[in-house]
Design a protein around this motif. Structure first.
Motif, PDB file in Angstrom:
ATOM      1  N   THR A 121       0.853  -1.186   0.000  1.00 61.99           N
ATOM      2  CA  THR A 121       0.000   0.000   0.000  1.00 61.99           C
ATOM      3  C   THR A 121       0.887   1.234   0.000  1.00 61.99           C
ATOM      4  N   ILE A 122       0.570   2.145  -0.902  1.00 61.08           N
ATOM      5  CA  ILE A 122       1.391   3.352  -1.002  1.00 61.08           C
ATOM      6  C   ILE A 122       0.526   4.561  -0.678  1.00 61.08           C
ATOM      7  N   ASN A 123       1.007   5.390   0.241  1.00 60.63           N
ATOM      8  CA  ASN A 123       0.307   6.626   0.560  1.00 60.63           C
ATOM      9  C   ASN A 123       0.751   7.700  -0.430  1.00 60.63           C
ATOM     10  N   LEU A 124      -0.132   7.967  -1.400  1.00 63.10           N
ATOM     11  CA  LEU A 124       0.256   8.822  -2.518  1.00 63.10           C
ATOM     12  C   LEU A 124       0.553  10.249  -2.102  1.00 63.10           C
ATOM     13  N   GLU A 125      -0.320  10.762  -1.214  1.00 61.36           N
ATOM     14  CA  GLU A 125      -0.149  12.159  -0.839  1.00 61.36           C
ATOM     15  C   GLU A 125       1.196  12.353  -0.151  1.00 61.36           C
ATOM     16  N   ARG A 126       1.510  11.405   0.707  1.00 59.05           N
ATOM     17  CA  ARG A 126       2.777  11.482   1.424  1.00 59.05           C
ATOM     18  C   ARG A 126       3.965  11.357   0.487  1.00 59.05           C
ATOM     19  N   LEU A 127       3.846  10.413  -0.463  1.00 58.05           N
ATOM     20  CA  LEU A 127       4.934  10.210  -1.418  1.00 58.05           C
ATOM     21  C   LEU A 127       5.158  11.495  -2.212  1.00 58.05           C
ATOM     22  N   SER A 128       4.051  12.101  -2.623  1.00 56.70           N
ATOM     23  CA  SER A 128       4.133  13.335  -3.385  1.00 56.70           C
ATOM     24  C   SER A 128       4.786  14.442  -2.552  1.00 56.70           C
ATOM     25  N   ASN A 129       4.439  14.510  -1.263  1.00 57.49           N
ATOM     26  CA  ASN A 129       5.053  15.510  -0.396  1.00 57.49           C
ATOM     27  C   ASN A 129       6.529  15.259  -0.187  1.00 57.49           C
ATOM     28  N   ARG A 130       6.841  13.993   0.054  1.00 56.16           N
ATOM     29  CA  ARG A 130       8.247  13.684   0.324  1.00 56.16           C
ATOM     30  C   ARG A 130       9.138  13.983  -0.884  1.00 56.16           C
ATOM     31  N   LEU A 131       8.649  13.598  -2.064  1.00 56.11           N
ATOM     32  CA  LEU A 131       9.471  13.812  -3.258  1.00 56.11           C
ATOM     33  C   LEU A 131       9.387  15.255  -3.750  1.00 56.11           C
ATOM     34  N   GLY A 132       8.314  15.946  -3.336  1.00 53.09           N
ATOM     35  CA  GLY A 132       8.142  17.317  -3.801  1.00 53.09           C
ATOM     36  C   GLY A 132       7.692  17.393  -5.255  1.00 53.09           C
TER      37      GLY A 132
ATOM     38  N   TYR B  66      25.930   6.121  -4.289  1.00 60.69           N
ATOM     39  CA  TYR B  66      24.841   5.150  -4.373  1.00 60.69           C
ATOM     40  C   TYR B  66      24.175   4.959  -3.023  1.00 60.69           C
ATOM     41  N   GLU B  67      25.002   4.783  -1.996  1.00 58.40           N
ATOM     42  CA  GLU B  67      24.430   4.534  -0.662  1.00 58.40           C
ATOM     43  C   GLU B  67      23.644   5.732  -0.150  1.00 58.40           C
ATOM     44  N   THR B  68      24.127   6.929  -0.452  1.00 57.80           N
ATOM     45  CA  THR B  68      23.387   8.128  -0.024  1.00 57.80           C
ATOM     46  C   THR B  68      22.011   8.152  -0.679  1.00 57.80           C
ATOM     47  N   LYS B  69      21.985   7.854  -1.983  1.00 59.23           N
ATOM     48  CA  LYS B  69      20.700   7.853  -2.690  1.00 59.23           C
ATOM     49  C   LYS B  69      19.793   6.766  -2.124  1.00 59.23           C
ATOM     50  N   MET B  70      20.358   5.572  -1.928  1.00 55.69           N
ATOM     51  CA  MET B  70      19.551   4.458  -1.433  1.00 55.69           C
ATOM     52  C   MET B  70      19.005   4.756  -0.044  1.00 55.69           C
ATOM     53  N   ALA B  71      19.833   5.392   0.808  1.00 51.75           N
ATOM     54  CA  ALA B  71      19.370   5.709   2.160  1.00 51.75           C
ATOM     55  C   ALA B  71      18.165   6.647   2.084  1.00 51.75           C
ATOM     56  N   TYR B  72      18.252   7.621   1.175  1.00 57.91           N
ATOM     57  CA  TYR B  72      17.137   8.555   0.990  1.00 57.91           C
ATOM     58  C   TYR B  72      15.890   7.792   0.525  1.00 57.91           C
ATOM     59  N   ILE B  73      16.099   6.926  -0.475  1.00 52.68           N
ATOM     60  CA  ILE B  73      14.962   6.193  -1.041  1.00 52.68           C
ATOM     61  C   ILE B  73      14.311   5.288   0.016  1.00 52.68           C
ATOM     62  N   ARG B  74      15.157   4.601   0.778  1.00 54.03           N
ATOM     63  CA  ARG B  74      14.601   3.706   1.794  1.00 54.03           C
ATOM     64  C   ARG B  74      13.811   4.481   2.841  1.00 54.03           C
ATOM     65  N   ASP B  75      14.322   5.675   3.139  1.00 52.56           N
ATOM     66  CA  ASP B  75      13.628   6.526   4.097  1.00 52.56           C
ATOM     67  C   ASP B  75      12.259   6.935   3.542  1.00 52.56           C
ATOM     68  N   VAL B  76      12.243   7.329   2.268  1.00 51.26           N
ATOM     69  CA  VAL B  76      10.973   7.725   1.638  1.00 51.26           C
ATOM     70  C   VAL B  76      10.004   6.550   1.647  1.00 51.26           C
ATOM     71  N   ILE B  77      10.511   5.369   1.290  1.00 47.24           N
ATOM     72  CA  ILE B  77       9.632   4.201   1.213  1.00 47.24           C
ATOM     73  C   ILE B  77       9.098   3.834   2.603  1.00 47.24           C
ATOM     74  N   ALA B  78       9.966   3.868   3.591  1.00 47.95           N
ATOM     75  CA  ALA B  78       9.534   3.537   4.949  1.00 47.95           C
ATOM     76  C   ALA B  78       8.436   4.485   5.397  1.00 47.95           C
ATOM     77  N   ASP B  79       8.512   5.691   4.904  1.00 48.96           N
ATOM     78  CA  ASP B  79       7.582   6.725   5.317  1.00 48.96           C
ATOM     79  C   ASP B  79       6.252   6.655   4.558  1.00 48.96           C
ATOM     80  N   THR B  80       6.233   6.029   3.391  1.00 46.11           N
ATOM     81  CA  THR B  80       5.047   6.124   2.543  1.00 46.11           C
ATOM     82  C   THR B  80       4.423   4.785   2.162  1.00 46.11           C
ATOM     83  N   CYS B  81       5.139   3.690   2.378  1.00 46.84           N
ATOM     84  CA  CYS B  81       4.620   2.405   1.924  1.00 46.84           C
ATOM     85  C   CYS B  81       4.473   1.420   3.056  1.00 46.84           C
TER      86      CYS B  81
END
Lengths: 75, 663
Positions: free
Chosen positions: B122-133, B241-256
């Motif tokens: 399940t993905i919280n779209l509004e949150r994903l949109s906010n996080r990514l801007g 790569y790790e910096t990007k992945m850390a960001y992505i994992r954080d976004v995913i943890a927050d929205t999915c």
């Protein structure tokens, strides 16, 4: 343990890519396969052909020689 | 404002493109269907959408991936539509972060939300949109769900705000970036942060570009790399790569929310157990090909072609003849139209049903996801001949037409493997050659049509393999690697299948109106005129005189008639012209078909030897042009003409000699 030694349907948590070709390693990373991820061996193709792997629901195939480079621990 | 469509391979980019633009583009279910960028107009607007080849990152490995990165560098992609696989969010977002770094206006389309749902994500779209801007849409592009919302958005909001996005890569990298920025600024260039990040990430394309202008940058990168290795033991690209992945994992943890560990879909796993079976994998592939040929020839195609032939040679010819008589056309015009154009172009058009049926099944195999499996199953064999499994895909496309096949070789990363693939692709028996086989098997091998045709296809593959092995000894050895993404199987959509069948087949119909039409008229003129004037007996015509000079050359192969030689010469234009030429030159009397007439000129063995020659000899003009364009070398194009002619001669000779010895 090397990925090449993992039996079918067993999972390996990747710790190290050894001396894998750098471009090959880069592509694996871009496909979401990197240190810390677990990969399951789905199938070995005959006559030393590619190995089918699964990582988080995603299937992909790499050559046997590359599975010799990947090291990790059974999960 | 042009919008460019970026996304990983197999995320449904081309499907989305087809739904939101009016035009149709060719879709397939394996990496590399979009080998060139295509432009379409977004429905209900006058904005253009550029469809780019699928990439995992902006750091290209193969030639087709370069196209995507170039679109950014050359500012063709002013705005970005980033299609993201909702079911593989983590790896899809890697490209998204790279795209967001460019600072261009960006919209994210979460595609395949149905698959994600099946995996209980399940993905919280509004949150994903906010996080990514950025604005986020959801679609199921294969079915067209959600596409209208996206069109409405693109229609009503012509200016999206540029996203401001920046990741902190740590002090060492950040100070290297600052240093590089000041070097570039001193030389009067406006540095772009995303390019510098790519530079540090060892993006070959960007390195070449910047190194040329700013040789100082190399030293800065090296210094930063050394410092990082000493302090953390990591390489620069790993840190980025790790910096990007850390960001992505954080976004995913927050929205999915993932409620269950992901597994391969049961249906996909089941099919894969069969088609990638250790022993049965290759036989299953051959069996499928055989079934396709059975359908194309025996079961569906031939009856339809026969009906079309009856209609063309009956009512259509009679109607035109009457019309010409009524208009009082002069005999010359009547002869051109009836014996030249109708016989020649019509003789090729009757194969349209068979060709469309073949294309339908090739589309079905592509769209289902089976092709990627074939690449894996074949890799071992291909590696043995100095290629990799990916090269098998252009070869299968070659069964349809060699021109797109030569282009599809762009997805192959290594230049040597790519060149080899391009050189052997013309041995794949294309649909144009099919019309020649169809004519001959009907005349000589009525009871074993599919088997004879299959033998030719297999012969083409075997020759390609042997030649590749031979050439691989002469080409410089490079490191070879192979990695193939296997998408879940699709149940193909009939509408999309029909469209991609038409897309592939329309070229054949178009050729009938151009090359074949022109070639036929040319042949007819040469056969109608001779040294003694017009309407000469055909064996006193210019065509006969010229071809007779070369005819003895082919006597060892079993067919030395000047008509056969003319057909081969004109077949260089397009291989279907072989059929047109024969229809014109053998001057088929009414009530007899060309296939009824041919046994007077060929023995069955000579006919087979002729087919082998047609299969292998010089690629058609369009393919030679494609080879020249793709390799950028006239020498290679000329070489391909010469070597395939020699190969065809030798192999047809061997077949003829062996055949005589056996029968």
């Amino acid at each position: 343990m090397k990925l090449s030694e993992v039996k079918i349907n067993e999972k390996l948590r990747i710790e190290d890519f050894g001396d894998m070709d750098s471009q090959m390693r880069r592509r694996l990373k871009e496909m979401g396969v990197f240190e810390g991820k677990s990969v399951k061996v789905v199938r070995y193709c005959p006559l030393g052909g590619p190995c089918l792997l699964e990582c988080e629901g995603q299937l992909f195939g790499i050559r046997k020689k590359d599975t010799l480079c990947i090291k990790g621990e059974l999960v | 404002m042009d919008i460019a469509l970026f996304g990983n391979p197999n995320t449904g980019k081309t499907s989305l493109f087809n739904h939101i633009t009016g035009s149709y583009e060719y879709v397939g279910n394996w990496s590399g269907v979009t080998v060139e960028k295509k432009v379409g107009r977004i429905k209900q607007t006058n904005r253009s959408l550029i469809d780019l080849p699928g990439v995992y990152s902006l750091n290209p490995l193969s030639k087709d991936e370069r196209v995507a990165s170039l679109a950014l560098l050359e500012n063709e992609a002013e705005q970005i539509l980033n299609i993201v696989n909702a079911d593989q969010l983590e790896r899809s977002l890697y490209l998204t972060t790279e795209l967001m770094e460019t600072g261009r206006p960006l919209v994210v389309v979460l595609n395949m939300v149905d698959l994600a749902k099946r995996h209980r994500v399940t993905i919280n779209l509004e949150r994903l949109s906010n996080r990514l801007g950025v604005k986020v849409f959801t679609t199921v592009a294969r079915k067209g769900d959600g596409c209208q919302d996206l069109i409405d958005f693109l229609k009503n909001e012509p200016t999206n705000h540029p996203s401001s996005f920046s990741l902190n890569y740590g002090e060492v990298i950040e100070s290297a970036i600052r240093e590089m920025e000041s070097v570039m600024a001193q030389k009067g260039d406006t540095p772009r942060r995303w390019m510098l990040v790519q530079y540090l990430n060892d993006n070959g394309m960007i390195c070449d570009l910047l190194d040329e202008k700013f040789p100082e940058l190399r030293g800065i990168r090296q210094k930063a790399d050394e410092v990082l290795r000493e302090t953390t033991g990591k390489r620069i690209d790993d840190v980025i790569y790790e910096t990007k992945m850390a960001y992505i994992r954080d976004v995913i943890a927050d929205t999915c929310v993932l409620t269950k560990e992901k597994e391969v879909f049961k249906f996909t796993a089941f099919i894969d157990r069969i088609v990638t079976h250790r022993i049965l994998g290759i036989p299953i592939f051959l069996l499928l090909l055989f079934l396709v040929f059975q359908l194309t020839f025996d079961w569906l195609g031939t009856p339809m072609s026969d009906l079309l032939d009856q209609w063309l040679s009956g009512p259509v010819t009679d109607g035109i003849q009457k019309a010409l008589d009524a208009m009082g056309a002069v005999p010359l015009i009547k002869a051109v139209i009836l014996n030249g154009i109708i016989a020649g172009v019509g003789g090729v058009l009757v194969f349209v049903p068979q060709i469309f049926i073949l294309f339908f099944f090739i589309s079905l195999l592509e769209d289902s996801g089976y092709m990627a499996r074939v690449a894996v199953v074949m890799d071992r064999l291909m590696e043995f001949i100095g290629l990799n499994g990916k090269a098998f895909i252009p070869l299968v496309i070659g069964f349809g037409c060699n021109v797109p096949a030569v282009m599809a070789a762009r997805t192959i990363e290594q230049p040597k493997e790519r060149l080899l693939t391009i050189l052997i692709t013309p041995f794949m028996s294309c649909s144009a050659r099919l019309s020649v086989y169809a004519l001959f098997v009907a005349a000589f091998f009525e009871r074993h049509q599919a088997l004879i045709v299959l033998s030719l296809y297999v012969l083409g593959i075997v020759v390609a393999i042997l030649i590749a092995k031979l050439f691989s000894f002469f080409l410089k050895n490079e490191k070879s690697y192979f990695i193939m993404d296997l998408p879940p199987y699709n149940v193909p959509q009939l509408k999309s299948l029909l469209r991609s069948t038409w897309d592939k087949g329309k070229g054949f119909v178009r050729k009938a109106g151009t090359f074949i039409f022109g070639g036929t008229v040319f042949i007819w003129v040469l056969s109608y005129f001779g040294p003694s004037g017009m309407d000469v007996p055909i064996d006193k015509s210019f065509m006969a005189i010229v071809s007779s000079v070369f005819a003895p050359l082919f006597a060892p192969l079993g067919f030395a008639s000047w008509q056969a030689v003319s057909a081969l010469i004109t077949g260089f234009l397009a291989k279907e012209v072989v059929v047109s030429t024969m229809n014109v030159l053998y001057f088929v009397p009414k009530g007899v078909t060309l296939s009824g007439l041919l046994p007077h000129y060929f023995s069955p063995l000579a006919a087979y030897s002729f087919l082998v020659f047609v299969l292998l000899y010089t690629p058609c003009l369009s393919t030679v042009a494609a080879i020249k364009k793709e390799t950028g070398s006239s020498k290679i194009a000329l070489f391909s003409i010469a070597y395939s002619f020699i190969a065809a001669y030798i192999i047809a000779y061997v077949v003829y000699i062996l055949g005589r010895w056996i029968f």
